[in-house]
Design a protein around this motif. Structure first.
Motif, PDB file in Angstrom:
ATOM      1  N   SER A  34       0.844  -1.201   0.000  1.00 50.83           N
ATOM      2  CA  SER A  34       0.000   0.000   0.000  1.00 50.83           C
ATOM      3  C   SER A  34       0.874   1.243   0.000  1.00 50.83           C
ATOM      4  O   SER A  34       2.089   1.167   0.231  1.00 50.83           O
ATOM      5  CB  SER A  34      -0.902   0.028   1.246  1.00 50.83           C
ATOM      6  OG  SER A  34      -0.135   0.304   2.404  1.00 50.83           O
ATOM      7  N   GLY A  35       0.219   2.389  -0.212  1.00 49.79           N
ATOM      8  CA  GLY A  35       0.931   3.661  -0.147  1.00 49.79           C
ATOM      9  C   GLY A  35       1.394   3.969   1.268  1.00 49.79           C
ATOM     10  O   GLY A  35       2.472   4.535   1.474  1.00 49.79           O
ATOM     11  N   THR A  36       0.560   3.612   2.225  1.00 49.36           N
ATOM     12  CA  THR A  36       0.921   3.817   3.627  1.00 49.36           C
ATOM     13  C   THR A  36       2.191   3.043   3.951  1.00 49.36           C
ATOM     14  O   THR A  36       3.136   3.582   4.539  1.00 49.36           O
ATOM     15  CB  THR A  36      -0.238   3.342   4.545  1.00 49.36           C
ATOM     16  OG1 THR A  36      -1.435   3.978   4.110  1.00 49.36           O
ATOM     17  CG2 THR A  36       0.023   3.671   5.992  1.00 49.36           C
ATOM     18  N   ILE A  39       5.439   4.569   2.591  1.00 50.08           N
ATOM     19  CA  ILE A  39       6.013   5.632   3.438  1.00 50.08           C
ATOM     20  C   ILE A  39       6.795   4.996   4.591  1.00 50.08           C
ATOM     21  O   ILE A  39       7.950   5.352   4.852  1.00 50.08           O
ATOM     22  CB  ILE A  39       4.893   6.555   3.983  1.00 50.08           C
ATOM     23  CG1 ILE A  39       4.217   7.306   2.824  1.00 50.08           C
ATOM     24  CG2 ILE A  39       5.452   7.541   5.018  1.00 50.08           C
ATOM     25  CD1 ILE A  39       2.958   8.053   3.211  1.00 50.08           C
ATOM     26  N   THR A  60      -3.282  16.985   4.977  1.00 54.92           N
ATOM     27  CA  THR A  60      -3.045  15.777   4.174  1.00 54.92           C
ATOM     28  C   THR A  60      -4.066  14.750   4.616  1.00 54.92           C
ATOM     29  O   THR A  60      -4.836  14.990   5.545  1.00 54.92           O
ATOM     30  CB  THR A  60      -1.612  15.235   4.356  1.00 54.92           C
ATOM     31  OG1 THR A  60      -1.413  14.114   3.467  1.00 54.92           O
ATOM     32  CG2 THR A  60      -1.353  14.774   5.789  1.00 54.92           C
ATOM     33  N   CYS A  61      -4.095  13.607   3.934  1.00 55.33           N
ATOM     34  CA  CYS A  61      -4.991  12.576   4.430  1.00 55.33           C
ATOM     35  C   CYS A  61      -4.231  11.779   5.498  1.00 55.33           C
ATOM     36  O   CYS A  61      -2.997  11.688   5.478  1.00 55.33           O
ATOM     37  CB  CYS A  61      -5.567  11.717   3.319  1.00 55.33           C
ATOM     38  SG  CYS A  61      -4.403  10.782   2.394  1.00 55.33           S
ATOM     39  N   PRO A  63      -3.503   8.740   6.190  1.00 57.30           N
ATOM     40  CA  PRO A  63      -2.498   7.699   5.921  1.00 57.30           C
ATOM     41  C   PRO A  63      -1.056   8.204   5.894  1.00 57.30           C
ATOM     42  O   PRO A  63      -0.136   7.440   6.211  1.00 57.30           O
ATOM     43  CB  PRO A  63      -2.896   7.151   4.549  1.00 57.30           C
ATOM     44  CG  PRO A  63      -4.333   7.485   4.383  1.00 57.30           C
ATOM     45  CD  PRO A  63      -4.623   8.668   5.235  1.00 57.30           C
ATOM     46  N   THR A  64      -0.832   9.458   5.504  1.00 53.62           N
ATOM     47  CA  THR A  64       0.532   9.995   5.544  1.00 53.62           C
ATOM     48  C   THR A  64       1.078   9.874   6.972  1.00 53.62           C
ATOM     49  O   THR A  64       2.219   9.429   7.183  1.00 53.62           O
ATOM     50  CB  THR A  64       0.554  11.484   5.123  1.00 53.62           C
ATOM     51  OG1 THR A  64      -0.107  11.631   3.874  1.00 53.62           O
ATOM     52  CG2 THR A  64       1.981  12.004   5.014  1.00 53.62           C
ATOM     53  N   VAL A 106       3.958  16.290   0.817  1.00 47.93           N
ATOM     54  CA  VAL A 106       2.839  15.575   0.192  1.00 47.93           C
ATOM     55  C   VAL A 106       2.492  16.294  -1.105  1.00 47.93           C
ATOM     56  O   VAL A 106       2.226  17.494  -1.095  1.00 47.93           O
ATOM     57  CB  VAL A 106       1.612  15.553   1.132  1.00 47.93           C
ATOM     58  CG1 VAL A 106       0.467  14.780   0.492  1.00 47.93           C
ATOM     59  CG2 VAL A 106       1.986  14.955   2.487  1.00 47.93           C
ATOM     60  N   ASP A 132       5.640  11.999  -0.565  1.00 52.67           N
ATOM     61  CA  ASP A 132       4.362  11.271  -0.595  1.00 52.67           C
ATOM     62  C   ASP A 132       3.721  11.545  -1.956  1.00 52.67           C
ATOM     63  O   ASP A 132       3.136  12.601  -2.180  1.00 52.67           O
ATOM     64  CB  ASP A 132       3.451  11.727   0.553  1.00 52.67           C
ATOM     65  CG  ASP A 132       2.132  10.961   0.578  1.00 52.67           C
ATOM     66  OD1 ASP A 132       1.770  10.348  -0.450  1.00 52.67           O
ATOM     67  OD2 ASP A 132       1.441  10.977   1.627  1.00 52.67           O
ATOM     68  N   GLN A 135      -0.852  10.760  -4.650  1.00 55.79           N
ATOM     69  CA  GLN A 135      -1.842  11.423  -5.509  1.00 55.79           C
ATOM     70  C   GLN A 135      -1.186  12.002  -6.761  1.00 55.79           C
ATOM     71  O   GLN A 135      -1.823  12.761  -7.481  1.00 55.79           O
ATOM     72  CB  GLN A 135      -2.543  12.551  -4.717  1.00 55.79           C
ATOM     73  CG  GLN A 135      -3.210  12.044  -3.441  1.00 55.79           C
ATOM     74  CD  GLN A 135      -4.056  13.096  -2.728  1.00 55.79           C
ATOM     75  OE1 GLN A 135      -4.073  14.256  -3.114  1.00 55.79           O
ATOM     76  NE2 GLN A 135      -4.751  12.682  -1.689  1.00 55.79           N
ATOM     77  N   TYR A 158      -3.929   2.383  -4.790  1.00 50.81           N
ATOM     78  CA  TYR A 158      -5.328   2.234  -4.390  1.00 50.81           C
ATOM     79  C   TYR A 158      -6.199   2.545  -5.627  1.00 50.81           C
ATOM     80  O   TYR A 158      -5.841   3.398  -6.434  1.00 50.81           O
ATOM     81  CB  TYR A 158      -5.613   3.212  -3.241  1.00 50.81           C
ATOM     82  CG  TYR A 158      -6.986   3.107  -2.663  1.00 50.81           C
ATOM     83  CD1 TYR A 158      -7.330   2.019  -1.851  1.00 50.81           C
ATOM     84  CD2 TYR A 158      -7.951   4.063  -2.929  1.00 50.81           C
ATOM     85  CE1 TYR A 158      -8.606   1.912  -1.332  1.00 50.81           C
ATOM     86  CE2 TYR A 158      -9.230   3.961  -2.412  1.00 50.81           C
ATOM     87  CZ  TYR A 158      -9.554   2.877  -1.610  1.00 50.81           C
ATOM     88  OH  TYR A 158     -10.812   2.762  -1.101  1.00 50.81           O
ATOM     89  N   TYR A 285      -9.462  17.845   2.794  1.00 51.68           N
ATOM     90  CA  TYR A 285     -10.068  16.979   3.786  1.00 51.68           C
ATOM     91  C   TYR A 285     -10.852  17.863   4.750  1.00 51.68           C
ATOM     92  O   TYR A 285     -10.466  19.009   4.958  1.00 51.68           O
ATOM     93  CB  TYR A 285      -8.989  16.156   4.484  1.00 51.68           C
ATOM     94  CG  TYR A 285      -8.318  15.267   3.431  1.00 51.68           C
ATOM     95  CD1 TYR A 285      -8.891  14.043   3.095  1.00 51.68           C
ATOM     96  CD2 TYR A 285      -7.217  15.703   2.726  1.00 51.68           C
ATOM     97  CE1 TYR A 285      -8.322  13.264   2.087  1.00 51.68           C
ATOM     98  CE2 TYR A 285      -6.666  14.925   1.717  1.00 51.68           C
ATOM     99  CZ  TYR A 285      -7.223  13.712   1.401  1.00 51.68           C
ATOM    100  OH  TYR A 285      -6.704  12.956   0.390  1.00 51.68           O
TER     101      TYR A 285
HETATM  102  C1  LIG Z   1      -3.995   7.367  -0.664  1.00 56.02           C
HETATM  103  C2  LIG Z   1      -2.956   8.130   0.065  1.00 56.02           C
HETATM  104  C3  LIG Z   1      -2.051   7.522   0.944  1.00 56.02           C
HETATM  105  C4  LIG Z   1      -2.161   6.088   1.350  1.00 56.02           C
HETATM  106  O1  LIG Z   1      -2.196   5.171   0.347  1.00 56.02           O
HETATM  107  P1  LIG Z   1      -2.864   3.701   0.629  1.00 56.02           P
HETATM  108  O2  LIG Z   1      -2.457   2.924  -0.550  1.00 56.02           O
HETATM  109  O3  LIG Z   1      -4.323   3.923   0.731  1.00 56.02           O
HETATM  110  O4  LIG Z   1      -2.257   3.192   1.887  1.00 56.02           O
HETATM  111  C5  LIG Z   1      -1.057   8.292   1.519  1.00 56.02           C
HETATM  112  N1  LIG Z   1      -0.949   9.593   1.252  1.00 56.02           N
HETATM  113  C6  LIG Z   1      -1.806  10.238   0.426  1.00 56.02           C
HETATM  114  C7  LIG Z   1      -1.612  11.684   0.160  1.00 56.02           C
HETATM  115  C8  LIG Z   1      -2.847   9.527  -0.180  1.00 56.02           C
HETATM  116  O5  LIG Z   1      -3.707  10.173  -0.978  1.00 56.02           O
END
Ligand SMILES: *Cc1c(COP(=O)(O)O)cnc(C)c1O
Length: 341
Positions: A34-36, A39, A60-61, A63-64, A106, A132, A135, A158, A285
């Motif tokens: 995953s993106g999380t 990081i 930011t969202c 997950p960062t 980000v 990050d 997006q 995602y 957000y």
């Molecule tokens: C979607 C997103 C993440 C997390 O990615 P996942 O694959 O959902 O874990 C982290 N940072 C930003 C800015 C995101 O938009």
């Protein structure tokens, strides 16, 4: 892929990693879950963890922040530019302490943060930069792709992202062979060869199925981002001269329009008027991270996050994705113009 019998990592994942690294202008890409995780693994590969501080944007969202904290490091929030919503280089220094080890800019909504001064500050202070890029697949900063500037870039696949899988996925990009090797170990229990564990890692692997889907979609990324930009230009035109502020594209920062985020002093009224026309909007957000119930302790003392807080009251995301037809985009553009003043 099914016949190969190799469903996690393997050749399909390696093929995608190579192609994705080429698109990002880096030597390596390491597929993760995953993106999380991207990081977290990037920070862990840099040997950043408990006792260290990592500075990122308050707008930011979540997950960062989750990605930073999973490494054991402490997340520190800094304010953003009001115009773009990305990390404000001028407000970064005040967030640094003697424990700061990294900065995570980000590339919010599909636009790179103002990287030059951020990279300069990081280099002056001996800090790592992990971008990050969740997006920002295909976004450019002065001609070079997102994910090619810091020690590492962290991408998410995602399904809703500009490059999306049919499930979760992510990648770490880097030019550093040692960092890439550490990331590869960390995603797979630190196992160098069978039953020999040289690092304490985790399970964060990319599936072969997702890699196959991503490899099939990757050649269309540029074209699909172009479509996003064309729709954005149409919305920009519709909003010219109104009290709704179109997204600002910073100098030299080619936007990938993951989201088209406008600012309005009458945001809620505008949302209601668009809803009457059956146009769905969202807020990315609604709260800065330090106003979320679980993250109130991240509110800094003696430093303001005023721009991040002000933005949440004004921003609204308008429907924008590559499969919108010209007719649909025209309908949204007209409704935006009519509902603004
Ligand atoms: C979607 C997103 C993440 C997390 O990615 P996942 O694959 O959902 O874990 C982290 N940072 C930003 C800015 C995101 O938009």
């Amino acid at each position: 892929m099914l016949r190969s019998g190799r469903y996690v990592l393997g050749g399909e994942v390696e093929r995608f990693e190579e192609a994705f690294a080429a698109v990002c202008g880096t030597r390596f890409a390491v597929g993760v879950a995953s993106g999380t995780d991207a990081i977290t693994i990037a920070l862990e590969a840099l040997e950043i963890g408990p006792g260290d501080e990592v500075v990122t944007a308050a707008n930011t969202c979540v997950p960062t922040i989750a990605g930073i904290e999973a490494s054991g490091a402490t997340a520190v929030l800094a304010d953003v530019e009001l115009a773009t919503g990305t990390l404000d280089p001028g407000r970064l220094e005040e967030a640094l302490t003697e424990r700061t080890r990294a900065i995570v800019p980000v590339h919010l909504y599909g636009q790179c943060a103002e990287l030059e001064p951020i990279l300069a500050l990081a280099s002056r202070r001996g800090l790592a930069v992990v971008e990050d890029c969740a997006q920002a697949h295909g976004a450019l900063y002065h001609g070079a792709p997102a994910g090619s500037f810091g020690a590492a870039g962290a991408f998410s696949f995602y399904p809703t992202k500009n490059l999306g899988a049919l499930g979760d996925g992510g990648a770490v990009t880097t030019d550093d062979a040692t960092l890439a090797e550490r990331a590869r170990l960390l995603r797979n229990y630190g196992e160098r060869e069978r039953f020999t564990h040289v690092l304490r890692g985790r399970n964060s692997r990319l599936d072969a199925l997702q890699a196959a889907v991503l490899s099939a979609k990757l050649p269309f990324l540029e074209e699909r981002n172009g479509r996003r930009r064309a729709i954005a230009a149409r919305y920009d035109e519709a909003l010219a001269g109104t009290d709704t502020q179109a997204p600002v594209e910073g100098e030299g920062r080619r936007h990938a329009y993951h989201l088209y985020v406008v600012r309005s002093p009458r945001r809620d009224e505008l949302r209601a008027r668009l809803a009457e026309r059956r146009i769905e909007t969202a807020v990315h957000y609604p709260l800065p991270v330090h106003h979320q119930p679980a993250y109130r302790d991240l509110a800094p003392t003696g430093r303001s996050l005023a721009a991040s807080e002000a933005l949440t009251a004004q921003i609204m995301s308008v429907p924008l994705h590559p499969s919108l037809s010209d007719e649909e985009a025209g309908y949204v553009a007209a409704a935006l113009a009519e509902s603004s003043r």
